[in-house]
Design an enzyme around this catalytic site. Structure first.
Site, PDB file in Angstrom:
ATOM      1  N   HIS A  98      -2.795  -2.808   3.057  1.00 30.82           N
ATOM      2  CA  HIS A  98      -3.229  -1.407   2.338  1.00 30.82           C
ATOM      3  C   HIS A  98      -4.443  -1.878   1.791  1.00 30.82           C
ATOM      4  CE1 HIS A  98      -3.656   2.583   1.023  1.00 30.82           C
ATOM      5  NE2 HIS A  98      -3.687   1.937  -0.188  1.00 30.82           N
ATOM      6  N   MET A 155      -2.948   3.804  11.425  1.00 33.22           N
ATOM      7  CA  MET A 155      -3.344   4.924  10.754  1.00 33.22           C
ATOM      8  C   MET A 155      -2.229   6.123  10.752  1.00 33.22           C
ATOM      9  SD  MET A 155      -5.674   3.396   9.196  1.00 33.22           S
ATOM     10  CE  MET A 155      -6.559   4.527   7.950  1.00 33.22           C
ATOM     11  N   ARG A 156      -0.902   5.759  11.202  1.00 33.39           N
ATOM     12  CA  ARG A 156       0.178   6.971  11.195  1.00 33.39           C
ATOM     13  C   ARG A 156       1.151   6.445  10.273  1.00 33.39           C
ATOM     14  NH1 ARG A 156      -1.489  11.200  14.480  1.00 33.39           N
ATOM     15  NH2 ARG A 156      -3.062  10.585  15.846  1.00 33.39           N
ATOM     16  N   ASN A 185       3.138  -3.981   6.160  1.00 28.79           N
ATOM     17  CA  ASN A 185       1.595  -3.066   6.045  1.00 28.79           C
ATOM     18  C   ASN A 185       0.561  -3.780   5.396  1.00 28.79           C
ATOM     19  OD1 ASN A 185      -0.129  -0.706   7.081  1.00 28.79           O
ATOM     20  ND2 ASN A 185       0.418   0.242   4.926  1.00 28.79           N
TER      21      ASN A 185
END
Ligand code: GRF
Length: 268
Positions: free
Chosen positions: A159, A135-136, A157
């Site tokens: 999403h 979450m960064r 990633n």
């Protein structure tokens, strides 16, 4: 690629996507193995998986760096190889009218945290870094040090929305509140923006009248657990190429975009 790829993972929470990737490595579906699990959150449940499986884990406490910077900025020293202006010019997380002090504070604190991540990761060479519920946002400081060849991205990633719709932290909530009739999830390579990098794969689900945020999250997560291993497998097989495409627009303008081309075999 015939060899087993080494996969590093960064997580912030439960790590169900990480589990799906671990399972696919264990079943032989992905020719890969997880070589470390890092987190920004010492309570991340997913770290226990690493401990149980004998995978090295580490934590970098972003929160304390950010708090210290707010209290006394001078005590938070950026890494030696830090170039503030270069990083500000590259990042696209903030737009041109963002307060410069906000952008600077973001870049400095992230680079400090990311230098610590890099120090930890140095012990575990890897081919691919997967963000699995991390979450960064990563700054160009970190991205450039992992993607040493800018033409070969190696940070992925997942999403929880059909990008480019609904980037940010609440993809399922945003999809639901907008009244979409279809939602989904996306795996992409990470670039300097927020959830804006080249798309590798997407899966979609239908949103029905009686769905809630919770029910669509459940549908979406199920798809995430299938999609992420599929995309990691394509990477492991050497089948993901990025290509720069140029388009002429109707208004006479030009658009350029880096996109992922999935090839049949690495020789294509
Ligand atoms: C997932 O929806 C992922 O897409 C998002 O965080 C959620 C939790 O993931 N970014 P996980 O269970 O920690 O893998």
């Amino acid at each position: 690629m015939d060899r087993t790829i080494r996969i590093g993972a960064l997580i912030s929470g439960t790590g169900t996507n990480l589990q799906a990737i671990i399972d696919s490595c264990e079943s032989g579906e992905i020719n890969g193995k997880i070589v470390f699990i890092g987190s920004d959150n010492s309570n991340a449940h997913g770290l226990n998986k690493g401990t149980l499986l004998g995978i090295p884990t580490f934590v970098v406490n972003y929160g304390s760096i950010i708090r210290n910077f707010k209290k006394e900025p001078a005590t938070v020293a950026p890494p030696d190889d830090f170039d503030l202006n270069d990083l500000i010019s590259k990042q696209t997380l903030f737009n041109a009218d963002a307060e410069i002090e906000t952008v600077k504070a973001f870049i400095i604190t992230r680079a400090v945290a990311e230098a610590k991540l890099i120090d930890e990761m140095r012990h575990y060479p890897f081919d691919l870094l997967v963000l699995a519920g991390y979450m960064r946002n990563l700054s160009p400081y970190f991205i450039d040090r992992v993607n040493t060849d800018p033409d070969i991205p190696r940070i992925m990633n997942i999403h929880p929305a059909l990008l480019p719709a609904f980037p940010g932290i609440d993809g399922y909530g945003d999809t639901f509140r907008y009244g979409c009739k279809i939602g989904g999830c996306t795996v992409h390579f990470v670039d300097y923006g927020e959830d804006s990098g080249p798309i590798i794969g997407q899966k979609a689900y239908e949103i029905l009248e009686d769905d809630t945020i919770d029910s669509i999250r459940a549908k979406g997560l199920k798809l995430e657990w299938a999609l992420y291993p599929e995309c990691v497998k394509l990477f492991a097989e050497g089948r993901l190429n990025t290509v720069r495409r140029s388009y002429e627009l109707k208004d006479g303008g030009k658009m350029q975009k880096t996109v992922v081309k999935i090839i049949q075999s690495p020789k294509d």
